[in-house]
Design an enzyme around this catalytic site. Sequence first.
Site, PDB file in Angstrom:
ATOM      1  N   THR A 157       9.959   6.520  -0.590  1.00  0.00           N
ATOM      2  CA  THR A 157       9.489   6.473   0.798  1.00  0.00           C
ATOM      3  C   THR A 157      10.115   5.253   1.451  1.00  0.00           C
ATOM      4  O   THR A 157       9.797   4.112   1.090  1.00  0.00           O
ATOM      5  CB  THR A 157       7.959   6.383   0.869  1.00  0.00           C
ATOM      6  OG1 THR A 157       7.392   7.545   0.243  1.00  0.00           O
ATOM      7  CG2 THR A 157       7.481   6.318   2.310  1.00  0.00           C
ATOM      8  N   LYS A 202       6.752  12.561   5.503  1.00  0.00           N
ATOM      9  CA  LYS A 202       5.972  11.686   4.622  1.00  0.00           C
ATOM     10  C   LYS A 202       5.130  10.711   5.453  1.00  0.00           C
ATOM     11  O   LYS A 202       3.992  10.378   5.075  1.00  0.00           O
ATOM     12  CB  LYS A 202       6.901  10.913   3.684  1.00  0.00           C
ATOM     13  CG  LYS A 202       6.175   9.936   2.742  1.00  0.00           C
ATOM     14  CD  LYS A 202       5.172  10.638   1.829  1.00  0.00           C
ATOM     15  CE  LYS A 202       4.415   9.653   0.937  1.00  0.00           C
ATOM     16  NZ  LYS A 202       5.232   9.062  -0.128  1.00  0.00           N
ATOM     17  N   LYS A 222       3.237  -0.999   2.790  1.00  0.00           N
ATOM     18  CA  LYS A 222       4.670  -0.841   3.059  1.00  0.00           C
ATOM     19  C   LYS A 222       4.912   0.447   3.831  1.00  0.00           C
ATOM     20  O   LYS A 222       5.633   0.463   4.840  1.00  0.00           O
ATOM     21  CB  LYS A 222       5.442  -0.854   1.736  1.00  0.00           C
ATOM     22  CG  LYS A 222       6.964  -0.732   1.870  1.00  0.00           C
ATOM     23  CD  LYS A 222       7.479   0.683   1.734  1.00  0.00           C
ATOM     24  CE  LYS A 222       7.328   1.212   0.313  1.00  0.00           C
ATOM     25  NZ  LYS A 222       7.947   2.567   0.161  1.00  0.00           N
TER      26      LYS A 222
END
Length: 291
Positions: free
Chosen positions: A97, A172, A240
Amino acid sequence: MAKTAFLGLGVMGYPMAGHLQAAGHQVTVFNRTATKAREWADQHGGGHAATPREAASGAEFVMACVGNDDDLRSVCLGEDGAFQGMAKGAVFVDHTTVSAAVTRELAQAAKAAGIGYVDAPISGGQAGAENGQLSVMCGGEQADFDRAAPVIDAYAKICRRLGDVGAGQMTKMCNQIAIAGLVQALSESLAFAQKAGLDVEKVVEVISQGAAGSWQMVNRHKTMDAGEFEHGFAIDWMRKDLGICLDAADEVGASLPVTALVDQFYKEVQGMGGGRWDTSALIARLTRQPG
């Protein structure tokens, strides 16, 4: 069966590479900590390499599942990077990701080298990786996806192309945005039940069968109620990801007020020493004192 390389043997990559080998693919792995790569090869019978370039040499497909933008650049680019070892026509599949910006950057570099590029972030957590039941959301050229999908199927419950390069990462982000709000709402619900003196198990038995039900409720309520947070994706990594979401929202003009708020709640849990707790630990800021 394909000759493949897998770069990055963390809690997700280690079992994913194992599923590839078990499916009959010829797998060579690379990990920054070389002992982990040797351990994987001893366990699964595949090969291991000292550099991403060496691992990728001659591979039809190179999969990566590393930490962040800089980690991904480091395994792709430079003299020892995977792109240097890949032949024209090979396909690079990124399961990390990362930001849409680094995805576009690396896809452009791959195209210049005659390499296909599919951004394919994953959802399903460590259990999904271990059980080969991941959701894989992909972006890239249709032809590259069509070639890579049967290989990805070794560890996927569902694998879909959402559009051109970058569409996988954007999808995502949708996933992480939805999870953030869900876990906060579930945390508040369970904390409220505790404060009200209700039997949490009985409450969940009833409300999980109605409109409030969710995967998070069914699979995390017991550990959340018990204050156990060692069962999934770490808060440090979630923050993150949420940072990527918030940056992308500015880029596309989307408003994410709940996501921004939950990101700050996760920051509070980090301050409580919970950076490595799983994402369900949002409840801790409602039920524990800092320190």
